[in-house]
Design a protein around this motif. Structure first.
Motif, PDB file in Angstrom:
ATOM      1  N   GLY A   1       0.808  -1.217   0.000  1.00  0.00           N
ATOM      2  CA  GLY A   1       0.000   0.000   0.000  1.00  0.00           C
ATOM      3  C   GLY A   1       0.841   1.266   0.000  1.00  0.00           C
ATOM      4  O   GLY A   1       0.315   2.361  -0.180  1.00  0.00           O
TER       5      GLY A   1
ATOM      6  N   SER B   1       0.619   3.141  -3.365  1.00  0.00           N
ATOM      7  CA  SER B   1      -0.669   3.832  -3.512  1.00  0.00           C
ATOM      8  C   SER B   1      -0.724   5.071  -2.628  1.00  0.00           C
ATOM      9  O   SER B   1      -1.259   6.111  -3.020  1.00  0.00           O
ATOM     10  CB  SER B   1      -1.821   2.889  -3.140  1.00  0.00           C
ATOM     11  OG  SER B   1      -1.749   1.710  -3.910  1.00  0.00           O
ATOM     12  N   ALA B   2      -0.176   4.947  -1.423  1.00  0.00           N
ATOM     13  CA  ALA B   2      -0.152   6.096  -0.512  1.00  0.00           C
ATOM     14  C   ALA B   2       0.689   7.229  -1.097  1.00  0.00           C
ATOM     15  O   ALA B   2       0.330   8.410  -0.974  1.00  0.00           O
ATOM     16  CB  ALA B   2       0.395   5.665   0.848  1.00  0.00           C
TER      17      ALA B   2
ATOM     18  N   LYS C   1      -1.240   8.859  -3.901  1.00  0.00           N
ATOM     19  CA  LYS C   1      -2.309   9.666  -3.304  1.00  0.00           C
ATOM     20  C   LYS C   1      -1.768  11.024  -2.835  1.00  0.00           C
ATOM     21  O   LYS C   1      -2.383  12.066  -3.075  1.00  0.00           O
ATOM     22  CB  LYS C   1      -2.942   8.918  -2.123  1.00  0.00           C
ATOM     23  CG  LYS C   1      -4.058   9.702  -1.465  1.00  0.00           C
ATOM     24  CD  LYS C   1      -4.766   8.935  -0.378  1.00  0.00           C
ATOM     25  CE  LYS C   1      -5.948   9.776   0.098  1.00  0.00           C
ATOM     26  NZ  LYS C   1      -6.740   9.114   1.111  1.00  0.00           N
TER      27      LYS C   1
ATOM     28  N   PRO D   1     -11.047  15.680  -4.189  1.00  0.00           N
ATOM     29  CA  PRO D   1     -11.023  14.595  -3.190  1.00  0.00           C
ATOM     30  C   PRO D   1     -11.667  13.307  -3.699  1.00  0.00           C
ATOM     31  O   PRO D   1     -11.159  12.211  -3.439  1.00  0.00           O
ATOM     32  CB  PRO D   1     -11.816  15.183  -2.015  1.00  0.00           C
ATOM     33  CG  PRO D   1     -11.634  16.658  -2.140  1.00  0.00           C
ATOM     34  CD  PRO D   1     -11.578  16.930  -3.621  1.00  0.00           C
TER      35      PRO D   1
ATOM     36  N   ARG E   1      -9.739   9.788  -4.114  1.00  0.00           N
ATOM     37  CA  ARG E   1     -10.218   8.615  -3.379  1.00  0.00           C
ATOM     38  C   ARG E   1     -10.424   7.428  -4.320  1.00  0.00           C
ATOM     39  O   ARG E   1     -10.013   6.309  -4.032  1.00  0.00           O
ATOM     40  CB  ARG E   1     -11.521   9.006  -2.678  1.00  0.00           C
ATOM     41  CG  ARG E   1     -12.026   8.018  -1.680  1.00  0.00           C
ATOM     42  CD  ARG E   1     -13.128   8.682  -0.845  1.00  0.00           C
ATOM     43  NE  ARG E   1     -13.667   7.741   0.095  1.00  0.00           N
ATOM     44  CZ  ARG E   1     -14.625   6.892  -0.209  1.00  0.00           C
ATOM     45  NH1 ARG E   1     -15.130   6.875  -1.420  1.00  0.00           N
ATOM     46  NH2 ARG E   1     -15.079   6.059   0.711  1.00  0.00           N
TER      47      ARG E   1
ATOM     48  N   SER F   1      -7.031   6.157  -5.452  1.00  0.00           N
ATOM     49  CA  SER F   1      -6.306   5.501  -4.355  1.00  0.00           C
ATOM     50  C   SER F   1      -6.852   4.099  -4.100  1.00  0.00           C
ATOM     51  O   SER F   1      -6.084   3.144  -3.935  1.00  0.00           O
ATOM     52  CB  SER F   1      -6.431   6.321  -3.066  1.00  0.00           C
ATOM     53  OG  SER F   1      -5.966   7.621  -3.273  1.00  0.00           O
ATOM     54  N   ILE F   2      -8.175   3.983  -4.041  1.00  0.00           N
ATOM     55  CA  ILE F   2      -8.782   2.673  -3.761  1.00  0.00           C
ATOM     56  C   ILE F   2      -8.455   1.690  -4.888  1.00  0.00           C
ATOM     57  O   ILE F   2      -8.065   0.541  -4.642  1.00  0.00           O
ATOM     58  CB  ILE F   2     -10.308   2.809  -3.556  1.00  0.00           C
ATOM     59  CG1 ILE F   2     -10.591   3.553  -2.246  1.00  0.00           C
ATOM     60  CG2 ILE F   2     -10.991   1.443  -3.554  1.00  0.00           C
ATOM     61  CD1 ILE F   2     -12.058   3.898  -2.013  1.00  0.00           C
TER      62      ILE F   2
ATOM     63  N   TYR G   1      -4.719   0.779  -4.771  1.00  0.00           N
ATOM     64  CA  TYR G   1      -4.427  -0.016  -3.569  1.00  0.00           C
ATOM     65  C   TYR G   1      -4.889  -1.470  -3.754  1.00  0.00           C
ATOM     66  O   TYR G   1      -4.158  -2.410  -3.426  1.00  0.00           O
ATOM     67  CB  TYR G   1      -5.124   0.631  -2.378  1.00  0.00           C
ATOM     68  CG  TYR G   1      -4.959  -0.079  -1.062  1.00  0.00           C
ATOM     69  CD1 TYR G   1      -3.707  -0.337  -0.517  1.00  0.00           C
ATOM     70  CD2 TYR G   1      -6.080  -0.480  -0.331  1.00  0.00           C
ATOM     71  CE1 TYR G   1      -3.574  -0.971   0.708  1.00  0.00           C
ATOM     72  CE2 TYR G   1      -5.957  -1.113   0.893  1.00  0.00           C
ATOM     73  CZ  TYR G   1      -4.702  -1.359   1.408  1.00  0.00           C
ATOM     74  OH  TYR G   1      -4.572  -1.991   2.617  1.00  0.00           O
ATOM     75  N   GLU G   2      -6.080  -1.648  -4.271  1.00  0.00           N
ATOM     76  CA  GLU G   2      -6.574  -3.011  -4.518  1.00  0.00           C
ATOM     77  C   GLU G   2      -5.644  -3.742  -5.490  1.00  0.00           C
ATOM     78  O   GLU G   2      -5.332  -4.910  -5.309  1.00  0.00           O
ATOM     79  CB  GLU G   2      -8.000  -2.980  -5.092  1.00  0.00           C
ATOM     80  CG  GLU G   2      -9.085  -2.580  -4.100  1.00  0.00           C
ATOM     81  CD  GLU G   2      -9.543  -3.742  -3.215  1.00  0.00           C
ATOM     82  OE1 GLU G   2      -8.789  -4.715  -3.044  1.00  0.00           O
ATOM     83  OE2 GLU G   2     -10.667  -3.659  -2.680  1.00  0.00           O
TER      84      GLU G   2
ATOM     85  N   ASN H   1     -13.929  -4.202  -7.137  1.00  0.00           N
ATOM     86  CA  ASN H   1     -13.797  -2.854  -6.572  1.00  0.00           C
ATOM     87  C   ASN H   1     -13.022  -1.937  -7.511  1.00  0.00           C
ATOM     88  O   ASN H   1     -13.364  -0.755  -7.674  1.00  0.00           O
ATOM     89  CB  ASN H   1     -13.071  -2.899  -5.215  1.00  0.00           C
ATOM     90  CG  ASN H   1     -14.007  -3.151  -4.047  1.00  0.00           C
ATOM     91  OD1 ASN H   1     -15.227  -3.162  -4.217  1.00  0.00           O
ATOM     92  ND2 ASN H   1     -13.451  -3.373  -2.873  1.00  0.00           N
TER      93      ASN H   1
ATOM     94  N   GLN I   1     -14.385   1.638  -9.267  1.00  0.00           N
ATOM     95  CA  GLN I   1     -13.768   2.943  -9.022  1.00  0.00           C
ATOM     96  C   GLN I   1     -13.181   3.566 -10.293  1.00  0.00           C
ATOM     97  O   GLN I   1     -13.136   4.780 -10.424  1.00  0.00           O
ATOM     98  CB  GLN I   1     -12.640   2.808  -7.975  1.00  0.00           C
ATOM     99  CG  GLN I   1     -13.088   2.264  -6.628  1.00  0.00           C
ATOM    100  CD  GLN I   1     -14.074   3.154  -5.909  1.00  0.00           C
ATOM    101  OE1 GLN I   1     -14.182   4.342  -6.192  1.00  0.00           O
ATOM    102  NE2 GLN I   1     -14.833   2.594  -4.980  1.00  0.00           N
TER     103      GLN I   1
END
Lengths: 147, 116
Positions: free
Chosen positions: A25, A28-29, A32, A42, A46, A49-50, A53-54, A119, A123
């Motif tokens: 992660g 991804s962080a 972000k 935002p 979001r 990022s999601i 991250y997945e 997911n 997104q």
């Protein structure tokens, strides 16, 4: 992380390590944080990022690690996740909610719900998943900031 | 609901040094599997989980979640608390079970969030 600036896009590259759940992660962080600094909305941050991250977690669990690359432009982000893992035998099945090949030990770490790829699809604005058994998998996730 | 009110409702203990008195929580979700949490639509929310490792904080970070509440009396790992402090995410624990903690918060007026 490696930065590679073209004229109007920023490229960030990260090495993602297999089975390293302590730092999973982190790529991804980092992306972000960059998107925040660049002033994306935002909601867009979001979603990006999601989705990333997945995908990053999938590389850690299933892909044997790999390379995560984020191409960031004024109105889009394209994330390319490439691994040389075992590959996905049935992509349609892998996209189904609840389907997972994760081991029990991975589930105990909080993953393997079978929701990762679904997911990501929810997104993202576009995804392109290509895979060959025994060769590896490439997942391209695109999000458009005006979409 | 303010985060300090959340703390009172489930008699929680705080582990981070992130200021939280003014943090307003819109909604909550409860999940032990992080992909289930990532399907949760609300930001500025609360994640209740039994997952006691740094990935609960990573998940909260991606979702702009303000607070992670460990249920069933789990003492958070040091690595989890360190990452949470770095990311300015509040970590609490409650001795209540997931079901009871969620029920108490819902009864006190904190709704569940929509799925994305």
């Amino acid at each position: 992380m490696v930065n590679d600036n073209k004229s109007d896009t920023l490229i960030q590259k990260y090495t993602v390590c297999a089975n390293d759940f302590a730092s999973a992660g982190a790529a991804s962080a980092s992306v972000k944080k960059t998107l925040k600094q660049l002033g994306f909305s935002p909601d867009f941050i979001r979603r990006t990022s999601i989705a990333m991250y997945e995908g990053e977690i999938n590389m850690v669990i299933h892909g044997g690690g790999g390379i995560a690359e984020a191409e960031i432009a004024e109105n889009y982000v394209k994330i390319t996740l490439t691994d040389e893992g075992p590959g996905i035998a049935d992509i349609d099945l892998a996209m189904r909610e609840g389907f997972s090949t994760a081991s029990e030990s991975v589930r105990e770490l909080g993953f393997g719900a079978g929701m990762g790829l679904p997911n990501i699809k929810k997104q993202a604005d576009e995804i392109n998943l290509s895979s060959e058994v025994g060769v590896g998998t490439t997942l391209v996730i695109s999000l458009f900031s005006g979409a | 609901m303010k985060l300090d009110q959340v703390m009172k409702v489930v008699n929680a203990k705080v582990y981070t040094n992130v200021p939280f008195g003014d943090i307003e929580i819109n909604a909550a979700c409860g999940a032990d599997l992080m992909s289930d949490a990532l399907a949760f639509g609300e930001n500025k929310g609360l994640l209740l989980t039994g997952l006691n490792n740094p990935q609960s904080i990573r998940t909260a970070e991606m979702m702009d979640i303000s607070c992670v509440m460990l249920v069933r009396g789990k003492e958070p790992d040091e690595s989890l608390v360190n990452l949470a402090n770095e990311k300015e995410i509040v970590v609490m624990k409650t001795d209540y079970s997931m079901y009871t903690a969620c029920g108490l918060l819902y009864k006190a007026g904190l709704p569940g969030g929509d799925l994305t």
